[in-house]
Design a protein around this motif. Structure first.
Motif, PDB file in Angstrom:
ATOM      1  N   SER A  96       0.824  -1.192   0.000  1.00  0.00           N
ATOM      2  CA  SER A  96       0.000   0.000   0.000  1.00  0.00           C
ATOM      3  C   SER A  96       0.871   1.260   0.000  1.00  0.00           C
ATOM      4  N   ALA A  97       1.917   1.295   0.848  1.00  0.00           N
ATOM      5  CA  ALA A  97       2.752   2.506   0.940  1.00  0.00           C
ATOM      6  C   ALA A  97       3.509   2.758  -0.351  1.00  0.00           C
ATOM      7  N   ARG A  98       3.950   1.708  -0.998  1.00  0.00           N
ATOM      8  CA  ARG A  98       4.813   1.862  -2.173  1.00  0.00           C
ATOM      9  C   ARG A  98       4.058   1.694  -3.487  1.00  0.00           C
ATOM     10  N   LYS A  99       2.758   1.554  -3.421  1.00  0.00           N
ATOM     11  CA  LYS A  99       1.937   1.387  -4.640  1.00  0.00           C
ATOM     12  C   LYS A  99       2.500   0.277  -5.541  1.00  0.00           C
ATOM     13  N   VAL A 100       2.681  -0.885  -4.940  1.00  0.00           N
ATOM     14  CA  VAL A 100       3.281  -2.013  -5.666  1.00  0.00           C
ATOM     15  C   VAL A 100       2.286  -2.572  -6.674  1.00  0.00           C
ATOM     16  N   ASP A 101       2.728  -2.742  -7.927  1.00  0.00           N
ATOM     17  CA  ASP A 101       1.844  -3.357  -8.929  1.00  0.00           C
ATOM     18  C   ASP A 101       2.331  -4.748  -9.338  1.00  0.00           C
ATOM     19  N   THR A 102       3.599  -5.067  -8.998  1.00  0.00           N
ATOM     20  CA  THR A 102       4.153  -6.371  -9.387  1.00  0.00           C
ATOM     21  C   THR A 102       5.045  -6.884  -8.262  1.00  0.00           C
ATOM     22  N   ILE A 103       4.947  -8.178  -7.991  1.00  0.00           N
ATOM     23  CA  ILE A 103       5.872  -8.809  -7.036  1.00  0.00           C
ATOM     24  C   ILE A 103       6.769  -9.770  -7.809  1.00  0.00           C
ATOM     25  N   ILE A 104       8.076  -9.637  -7.600  1.00  0.00           N
ATOM     26  CA  ILE A 104       9.025 -10.628  -8.141  1.00  0.00           C
ATOM     27  C   ILE A 104       9.618 -11.340  -6.932  1.00  0.00           C
ATOM     28  N   HIS A 105       9.346 -12.625  -6.835  1.00  0.00           N
ATOM     29  CA  HIS A 105       9.592 -13.351  -5.582  1.00  0.00           C
ATOM     30  C   HIS A 105      10.813 -14.280  -5.686  1.00  0.00           C
ATOM     31  N   PHE A 106      11.935 -13.783  -5.142  1.00  0.00           N
ATOM     32  CA  PHE A 106      13.170 -14.581  -5.124  1.00  0.00           C
ATOM     33  C   PHE A 106      13.447 -15.197  -3.755  1.00  0.00           C
ATOM     34  N   ALA A 107      12.955 -14.561  -2.693  1.00  0.00           N
ATOM     35  CA  ALA A 107      13.361 -14.994  -1.350  1.00  0.00           C
ATOM     36  C   ALA A 107      13.095 -16.478  -1.150  1.00  0.00           C
ATOM     37  N   GLY A 108      14.075 -17.180  -0.601  1.00  0.00           N
ATOM     38  CA  GLY A 108      13.889 -18.607  -0.346  1.00  0.00           C
ATOM     39  C   GLY A 108      15.228 -19.256  -0.069  1.00  0.00           C
ATOM     40  N   SER A 109      15.172 -20.544   0.204  1.00  0.00           N
ATOM     41  CA  SER A 109      16.395 -21.316   0.452  1.00  0.00           C
ATOM     42  C   SER A 109      16.696 -22.142  -0.788  1.00  0.00           C
ATOM     43  N   VAL A 110      17.994 -22.279  -1.118  1.00  0.00           N
ATOM     44  CA  VAL A 110      18.323 -22.775  -2.469  1.00  0.00           C
ATOM     45  C   VAL A 110      19.339 -23.916  -2.541  1.00  0.00           C
ATOM     46  N   VAL A 111      19.654 -24.527  -1.420  1.00  0.00           N
ATOM     47  CA  VAL A 111      20.721 -25.535  -1.476  1.00  0.00           C
ATOM     48  C   VAL A 111      20.118 -26.947  -1.443  1.00  0.00           C
ATOM     49  N   VAL A 112      20.237 -27.653  -2.557  1.00  0.00           N
ATOM     50  CA  VAL A 112      19.586 -28.963  -2.684  1.00  0.00           C
ATOM     51  C   VAL A 112      19.990 -29.925  -1.549  1.00  0.00           C
ATOM     52  N   PRO A 113      21.281 -30.157  -1.283  1.00  0.00           N
ATOM     53  CA  PRO A 113      21.619 -31.126  -0.218  1.00  0.00           C
ATOM     54  C   PRO A 113      21.139 -30.688   1.163  1.00  0.00           C
ATOM     55  N   GLU A 114      21.141 -29.384   1.424  1.00  0.00           N
ATOM     56  CA  GLU A 114      20.640 -28.914   2.730  1.00  0.00           C
ATOM     57  C   GLU A 114      19.157 -29.249   2.863  1.00  0.00           C
ATOM     58  N   SER A 115      18.433 -29.194   1.733  1.00  0.00           N
ATOM     59  CA  SER A 115      16.996 -29.486   1.786  1.00  0.00           C
ATOM     60  C   SER A 115      16.736 -30.949   2.134  1.00  0.00           C
ATOM     61  N   VAL A 116      17.722 -31.809   1.816  1.00  0.00           N
ATOM     62  CA  VAL A 116      17.574 -33.231   2.148  1.00  0.00           C
ATOM     63  C   VAL A 116      17.765 -33.415   3.658  1.00  0.00           C
ATOM     64  N   SER A 117      18.711 -32.685   4.240  1.00  0.00           N
ATOM     65  CA  SER A 117      18.953 -32.867   5.680  1.00  0.00           C
ATOM     66  C   SER A 117      18.008 -32.030   6.545  1.00  0.00           C
ATOM     67  N   ASP A 118      17.470 -30.941   5.984  1.00  0.00           N
ATOM     68  CA  ASP A 118      16.587 -30.066   6.775  1.00  0.00           C
ATOM     69  C   ASP A 118      15.352 -29.682   5.947  1.00  0.00           C
ATOM     70  N   PRO A 119      14.518 -30.683   5.610  1.00  0.00           N
ATOM     71  CA  PRO A 119      13.402 -30.412   4.698  1.00  0.00           C
ATOM     72  C   PRO A 119      12.416 -29.378   5.220  1.00  0.00           C
ATOM     73  N   LEU A 120      12.173 -29.352   6.543  1.00  0.00           N
ATOM     74  CA  LEU A 120      11.145 -28.441   7.055  1.00  0.00           C
ATOM     75  C   LEU A 120      11.554 -26.978   6.883  1.00  0.00           C
ATOM     76  N   LYS A 121      12.846 -26.713   6.903  1.00  0.00           N
ATOM     77  CA  LYS A 121      13.315 -25.354   6.629  1.00  0.00           C
ATOM     78  C   LYS A 121      12.864 -24.942   5.215  1.00  0.00           C
ATOM     79  N   TYR A 122      12.914 -25.881   4.278  1.00  0.00           N
ATOM     80  CA  TYR A 122      12.555 -25.576   2.888  1.00  0.00           C
ATOM     81  C   TYR A 122      11.055 -25.415   2.718  1.00  0.00           C
ATOM     82  N   TYR A 123      10.283 -26.273   3.427  1.00  0.00           N
ATOM     83  CA  TYR A 123       8.821 -26.111   3.329  1.00  0.00           C
ATOM     84  C   TYR A 123       8.376 -24.821   4.025  1.00  0.00           C
TER      85      TYR A 123
END
Ligand code: UFG
Length: 331
Positions: free
Chosen positions: A63-90
């Motif tokens: 609302s403050a910035r009058k956003v018309d588009t969201i580009i969503h990059f935020a997230g975790s990206v390491v495949v092997p880490e996702s195997v050992s810590d899946p809930l962090k990825y979900y």
């Protein structure tokens, strides 16, 4: 009007922010700085330290910035880490994306670009470049967490009139050719970054995970795309949505694979430095070969890659890595 970039202080996100500024866009970044760096955000960009999954914060920002588009990059990206810590990825890739999409729907933001991944395909049933209509069968929690968000976005878009582009990245590497940003991640795990660190003496050696795959030289094969070509594809996607485009999902790669061994040889040649390579067991979650069929992206948004050249990708990665060494910007 402003474009909201989640994860804009990170590797790909910071390149996107520069790309948007180069196109005279007004940019707002939300990043919790868990892996990104505040100094990676250029001057003139509104930065909000916080979480992309914090609905109240996102709604206030829209609302403050009058956003018309969201580009969503935020997230975790390491495949092997996702195997050992899946809930962090979900949590980071699925649950927080759900809140972000919900905030977009509630606030009427109807243009959404989502960073998805080639990991949604899992191990392809056929050899050769993968098309978007291939079976989706992720082999890692990372891939599953991103596929779940693809499905959520598709369904929410239908219900709430959100128009979207989902881009499935293959292996993103390199750095801004103008030297404005690059991959600054501490404790990096990605092949080209790690190999460049070894070439510049930041690591004593390089470990190659698996040389007994059913590939030409026994090492895994990947499709490496220069990060500037990747963000240019997002810019095209933004224009597509601004012109009223409805939706599409497309691969981002060059449709050509290089093996891990070929990459290592190239890093050694381009840097002029030799380094020790240790053959190690396979890494959990790795797919033998992943190469994009990038036809759809080219045909939907007229995307023409400029840096389809492994030497150039590696040169820009090395240039950035050298700068980090001299600036001590990362550990
Ligand atoms: N590798 C090594 N040693 C290392 C690092 C990597 O041998 O120190 C090998 C891996 O085993 C793999 C290849 O290099 O065979 C590529 O590994 P990366 O970690 O660089 O990348 P991934 O292919 O695992 O994953 C990346 C992105 C995902 C994306 C995927 C698509 O992180 O987001 O590419 O191909 F989905």
């Amino acid at each position: 009007m402003s474009v909201l970039v989640t994860g804009g202080a990170g590797y790909i996100g910071s390149h996107m922010v520069w790309e948007l500024l180069d196109h005279n866009e007004s940019v707002t970044v939300i990043d919790n700085l868990s892996t990104g760096f505040k100094w990676a955000i250029p001057e003139g960009v509104r930065f909000i330290e916080g979480d992309a999954g914090d609905m109240a914060l996102v709604e206030k920002t829209i609302s403050a910035r009058k956003v018309d588009t969201i580009i969503h990059f935020a997230g975790s990206v390491v495949v092997p880490e996702s195997v050992s810590d899946p809930l962090k990825y979900y949590e980071n890739n699925t649950a927080k994306s759900r809140n972000l999409i919900a905030a977009a729907a509630r606030m009427g933001v109807d243009q959404f670009i989502f960073s998805s991944t080639a990991a949604v395909y899992g191990e392809p049933a056929t050899t050769g470049p993968i098309r978007e209509d291939a079976i989706l069968n992720p082999m890692s929690p990372y891939g599953s967490s991103k596929l779940m968000t693809e499905i959520m976005l598709r369904d929410a878009a239908n219900a709430h009139d959100i128009r979207y582009v989902m881009l499935r990245y293959f292996n993103v590497a390199g750095a801004d050719p103008k030297g404005r940003t690059g991959q600054s991640t501490t404790g990096a795990t990605h092949l080209i970054k790690v190999a460049c660190e070894a070439a510049l003496g930041k690591r004593p050696s390089f470990q190659i995970f698996g040389t007994d795959y059913d590939t030409e030289d026994g090492s895994c094969v990947r499709d490496f795309i220069h990060v500037s070509d990747l963000v240019a594809a997002h810019q095209k996607a933004l224009e597509f949505l601004r012109e009223g485009g409805l939706k599409f999902t497309a691969n981002c790669g060059y449709s050509r694979g290089y093996s891990v061994l070929e990459v290592l040889e190239t890093v050694k040649r381009v840097s002029g430095n030799n380094f020790r390579v240790i053959e190690s067991p396979r890494r959990p979650g790795d797919i033998p070969s992943l190469v994009a069929n990038a036809h759809r992206l080219k045909s939907r948004v007229d995307w023409m890659p400029k840096y389809d050249d492994l030497d150039f990708i590696i040169q820009t990665a090395l240039d950035w890595e050298s700068r980090l060494v001299s600036n001590r910007k990362s550990a």
